[in-house]
Write an enzyme that holds these catalytic residues in place. Structure first.
Site, PDB file in Angstrom:
ATOM      1  N   CYS A  39     -17.735  26.105  30.334  1.00 49.19           N
ATOM      2  CA  CYS A  39     -18.686  26.794  29.466  1.00 49.19           C
ATOM      3  C   CYS A  39     -20.134  26.386  29.780  1.00 49.19           C
ATOM      4  O   CYS A  39     -20.685  26.865  30.757  1.00 49.19           O
ATOM      5  CB  CYS A  39     -18.313  26.573  28.001  1.00 49.19           C
ATOM      6  SG  CYS A  39     -18.917  27.926  26.982  1.00 49.19           S
TER       7      CYS A  39
ATOM      8  N   HIS B 170     -13.068  28.426  27.940  1.00 51.54           N
ATOM      9  CA  HIS B 170     -12.562  27.056  27.746  1.00 51.54           C
ATOM     10  C   HIS B 170     -11.091  26.982  28.151  1.00 51.54           C
ATOM     11  O   HIS B 170     -10.209  27.127  27.301  1.00 51.54           O
ATOM     12  CB  HIS B 170     -12.701  26.652  26.274  1.00 51.54           C
ATOM     13  CG  HIS B 170     -14.118  26.427  25.862  1.00 51.54           C
ATOM     14  ND1 HIS B 170     -14.748  25.210  26.012  1.00 51.54           N
ATOM     15  CD2 HIS B 170     -15.030  27.264  25.319  1.00 51.54           C
ATOM     16  CE1 HIS B 170     -15.994  25.300  25.572  1.00 51.54           C
ATOM     17  NE2 HIS B 170     -16.200  26.536  25.142  1.00 51.54           N
TER      18      HIS B 170
ATOM     19  N   GLU C 146      -9.314  24.555  28.679  1.00 54.25           N
ATOM     20  CA  GLU C 146      -8.621  23.416  28.057  1.00 54.25           C
ATOM     21  C   GLU C 146      -7.794  23.832  26.846  1.00 54.25           C
ATOM     22  O   GLU C 146      -6.813  23.172  26.503  1.00 54.25           O
ATOM     23  CB  GLU C 146      -9.612  22.308  27.677  1.00 54.25           C
ATOM     24  CG  GLU C 146     -10.613  22.619  26.567  1.00 54.25           C
ATOM     25  CD  GLU C 146     -11.912  23.257  27.048  1.00 54.25           C
ATOM     26  OE1 GLU C 146     -11.896  23.887  28.124  1.00 54.25           O
ATOM     27  OE2 GLU C 146     -12.933  23.147  26.337  1.00 54.25           O
TER      28      GLU C 146
ATOM     29  N   PRO D 202       0.821  -1.224   0.000  1.00 53.50           N
ATOM     30  CA  PRO D 202       0.000   0.000   0.000  1.00 53.50           C
ATOM     31  C   PRO D 202       0.853   1.271   0.000  1.00 53.50           C
ATOM     32  O   PRO D 202       0.511   2.264  -0.645  1.00 53.50           O
ATOM     33  CB  PRO D 202      -0.813  -0.115   1.286  1.00 53.50           C
ATOM     34  CG  PRO D 202      -0.845  -1.575   1.598  1.00 53.50           C
ATOM     35  CD  PRO D 202       0.461  -2.133   1.095  1.00 53.50           C
TER      36      PRO D 202
HETATM   37  N1  GLN Z   1     -24.463  26.635  24.565  1.00 49.59           N
HETATM   38  C1  GLN Z   1     -23.811  27.561  25.426  1.00 49.59           C
HETATM   39  C2  GLN Z   1     -23.676  28.933  24.807  1.00 49.59           C
HETATM   40  O1  GLN Z   1     -23.755  29.085  23.604  1.00 49.59           O
HETATM   41  C3  GLN Z   1     -22.447  27.028  25.840  1.00 49.59           C
HETATM   42  C4  GLN Z   1     -21.487  26.919  24.715  1.00 49.59           C
HETATM   43  C5  GLN Z   1     -20.292  26.053  25.039  1.00 49.59           C
HETATM   44  O2  GLN Z   1     -20.325  25.261  25.971  1.00 49.59           O
HETATM   45  N2  GLN Z   1     -19.246  26.168  24.280  1.00 49.59           N
HETATM   46  O3  GLN Z   1     -23.493  29.891  25.485  1.00 49.59           O
END
Ligand code: GLN
Length: 548
Positions: A390, A521, A523, A192
Site C-alpha cells: 500500500c 494489502h 497480508e 483471581p
Molecule cells: N496513505 C495511503 C493512502 O491513503 C496509503 C494507505 C495505506 O497504506 N493503507 O492511500
C-alpha cells in the site's frame, strides 16, 4: 431447520492473555469435527468500526472482503478457519446502538418504550443469529471483548445470559482466565480465577468451561480446586500454557479434550465426528523444524506510543511472512526498524545489508516518509529484495520517479499537495469525502478485482490472470504519469479491470531480484494452510539472497 449452537467466550482476571487465539482455536477444533463453524467478535467500544482508531492505540485494522474495518481478532478467525468473514461477524457498542436508534426513528418498535435492557441485548442476539444464518453455521463462536466485571461489556454478557436461558442446551459459556505465578511465591494462584467466576455468576452466568491460561500447564490439584470453587467438573478446566507458536493452541486444547467437552455441553453427538487436524499438524511441524532462518527488516513508523506492541500493529504482515517462510522451511527473523531513524542518521542505510529482504508496510501521513523513500532507494540500488504494501507501493513509485526519472520533487499529494509531479494523488471520490469530513468507512475499502500482465513476476507468482485483493487507501498512482514511468522501466503488472488504477508495480527480474509493491494489502488473505503467493515470492528471493 438445523439447531444452531452458540459458544460465548469471555475473559476473566485480565485482558491480553490470548482470548482471540483461544476463540479461533475453539472454532478450529470444532471445524475439524466436520461441523460448520463461524466466529464473531464483539468490541465494547463506541466506535462504529476500527477504521477511525489510531493503530498505536488499537493495533491493526483488519479489512474484510466487504470492506468492513475490524479488529485484528477477525484476522485470526479467518486464518485459523481458512474462511472469509463479513461485516455481520463484527459488532461494536456503537454499531448496536446506531441500529437500535435507527429502528426507533423508523417506528420499528411500534410506539413502545425502547430500553437499554432488553432492547440492546435483543439487538445483539439478533446480530449473532444473523451471522450464524449467513454462514449456515452449526456452531457460532462469539468472543466478547474485555473482561468480566467491566462496565463496558455488561450488555453483551446480558445477551449471552438471555440466549442461554432461552435455549440452555444450545449455548456454552467459556471463560478464559489467567493464573498468575508470582515469582516470590513460586506457585500458580487460583484466587483471581475464583473471583472472576463469581463476577460472572453475579451477572447471571455460570461458565461451562474455564480455559486456564498460565506460564505452565495447570496441574490436577489446581484443576480440582478451580472446579470446586467455580462449580465445574475438573475435566472442564482446560490447561492453556504459554506456547512458542499460537498454532500449537488448538492441538493443546485437543490434548485436554476440549472439542469433546464442548460437544457434550452443546448436545452435539461427538462420537460421530472424527477429529481431523492433520493438515494443521503438518504446518505446526514445519514451524517447529525450520532448516534455517531468513532475515527480514520491516521499516515502519507506528512505533512510539500507546499500549500496543509492534507486532499488534503489523500482525497480519508478520503472520503472512511466517506462513510463507515456514512453508519454505525457514524461520523468519523479523526486525522492526523505525523509518525516522534513517532520516536522522541514527541507523545507517548500510545496516540494510544485514537483511535478506526489506518490507515497507502501509501507513498514513508525513512522518518518517523520507526515511522510507531512502530505504526503498537503497534496496533498489543494492538489489535487496523489496516488498511494498500500500503506502510501501506508493512510495516505491515516488522513489522511482525521483531517482530514476529525475523528477526531484515527485511526491504523493498526501504529503506535498504542491509538488510539480503529483505521481500519487487522491482519488476523485475521496476528495469529496475529505471535503465533507466523511472520514469513517470512506476509503477505497475491501476486495477489488485486478488483472495481471502475462509473464510478470506477479502473474507467475499467482499463476492466474485475475485476482481479488483487499484495499484500504485514499490515494493512487496518478494516471497522467503512467506512460513515462513505464518507459523508464517500472512495470505496472496489476491493473484494475477499467485500466484506471495501478495495483502492482514491479521491476523485471533481469533488473532486480524482487522489487515489487502492491496497492492492496495481500497480508489480509494469507493463511497458514494457504500462504500468499506474493509473500512466498518475496521470501524465495530473500532466501536466495541470504545464500550469497
Ligand atoms: N496513505 C495511503 C493512502 O491513503 C496509503 C494507505 C495505506 O497504506 N493503507 O492511500
Amino acid at each position: 431447520m438445523k439447531r444452531r449452537k452458540y459458544i460465548f467466550v469471555t475473559g476473566g482476571v485480565m485482558s491480553g492473555v490470548g482470548k482471540g487465539v483461544a476463540s479461533s482455536s475453539i472454532a478450529l477444533i470444532l471445524q475439524a469435527r466436520a461441523l460448520k463453524v463461524t466466529a464473531l467478535k464483539i468490541d465494547p467500544y463506541v466506535n462504529v468500526d476500527a477504521g477511525t482508531m489510531n493503530p498505536t492505540e488499537h493495533g491493526e485494522v483488519f479489512v474484510l472482503d466487504d470492506g468492513d474495518e475490524t479488529d485484528q481478532d477477525m484476522g485470526n478467525y479467518e486464518r485459523f478457519l481458512n474462511t472469509t468473514l463479513s461485516r455481520v461477524n463484527y459488532m461494536t457498542t456503537g454499531r448496536v446502538y446506531l441500529e437500535v436508534i435507527r429502528k426507533e426513528r423508523n417506528l420499528e418498535y411500534k410506539g413502545k418504550n425502547v430500553e437499554v435492557v432488553p432492547d440492546i441485548p435483543l439487538e445483539v442476539i439478533s446480530r449473532i443469529e444473523k451471522a450464524a444464518e449467513n454462514a449456515d453455521a452449526d456452531v457460532t463462536v462469539v468472543e466478547i471483548g474485555g473482561t468480566v466485571g467491566e462496565y463496558q461489556n455488561i450488555i453483551f454478557l446480558e445477551a449471552a445470559r438471555m440466549l442461554k436461558s432461552k435455549c440452555p442446551d444450545d449455548v456454552a459459556i467459556i471463560m478464559v482466565s489467567y493464573l498468575p505465578m508470582p515469582s516470590k511465591i513460586g506457585e500458580m494462584k487460583t484466587k483471581p480465577t475464583q473471583t472472576a467466576s463469581r463476577a460472572l455468576n453475579s451477572v447471571g452466568i455460570q461458565a461451562d468451561v474455564i480455559i486456564a491460561r498460565s506460564e505452565m500447564a495447570i496441574d490436577q490439584k489446581r484443576k480440582d480446586k478451580i472446579a470446586l470453587f467455580c462449580n465445574l467438573r475438573p475435566e472442564n478446566i482446560i490447561s492453556a500454557p504459554d506456547v512458542d507458536s499460537i498454532y500449537d493452541v488448538p492441538i493443546n486444547f485437543e490434548k485436554d479434550r476440549l472439542g469433546e467437552i464442548l460437544c457434550k455441553v452443546l448436545h452435539v453427538d461427538h462420537k460421530k465426528r472424527v477429529t481431523d487436524l492433520s493438515r494443521w499438524t503438518e504446518f505446526v511441524g514445519k514451524v517447529k523444524k525450520p532448516r534455517g532462518e531468513v532475515k527480514i527488516a520491516v521499516v515502519g513508523k507506528y512505533f512510539d506510543s500507546g499500549s500496543f506492541t509492534l507486532s499488534d500493529v503489523y500482525i497480519s504482515i508478520l503472520e503472512a511472512l511466517k506462513f510463507s517462510a515456514f512453508t519454505l522451511g525457514r524461520k523468519p527473523s523479523i526486525t522492526y526498524l523505525n523509518s525516522k531513524d534513517f532520516e536522522t542518521g541514527k541507523i545507517k542505510l548500510s545496516e540494510l545489508n544485514k537483511y535478506s529482504g526489506v518490507l515497507v508496510p502501509g501507513g498514513f501521513g508525513a512522518t518518517g516518509i523520507e526515511g522510507k523513500i531512502k530505504v526503498i532507494q537503497y534496496a533498489r540500488e543494492h538489489k535487496i529484495p523489496y516488498f511494498g504494501l500500500c503506502y510501501g507501493m506508493q512510495l516505491e513509485v515516488v522513489e522511482y520517479c525521483r531517482n530514476v526519472l529525475g523528477w526531484k520533487d515527485a511526491h504523493t499529494t498526501e504529503v506535498n499537495p504542491k509538488t510539480t509531479h503529483p505521481v500519487i494523488d487522491i482519488m476523485k471520490e475521496q476528495k469529496e469525502n475529505m471535503a465533507n469530513a466523511k472520514y469513517g468507512g470512506s476509503m477505497r475499502l475491501g476486495s477489488y478485482p485486478c488483472f495481471l500482465k502475462k509473464g510478470t513476476i506477479a502473474q507467475k507468482a499467482y499463476k492466474k490472470d485475475l485476482i481479488n485483493e483487499r484495499h484500504r487507501h485514499r490515494y493512487e498512482v496518478n494516471p497522467k504519469f503512467i506512460d513515462d514511468i513505464e518507459k523508464a522501466g517500472l512495470v505496472f503488472s496489476g491493473i484494475s479491470p477499467d485500466r484506471q488504477l495501478m495495483e502492482i508495480a514491479e521491476l523485471p527480474r533481469e533488473v532486480h531480484p524482487f522489487f515489487l509493491g502492491a496497492q492492496f494489502h495481500p497480508e489480509f488473505l494469507a493463511r497458514p494452510l494457504d500462504p500468499h503467493p506474493l509473500f512466498t515470492e518475496f521470501i524465495k528471493a530473500a532466501i536466495k539472497k541470504g545464500k550469497k
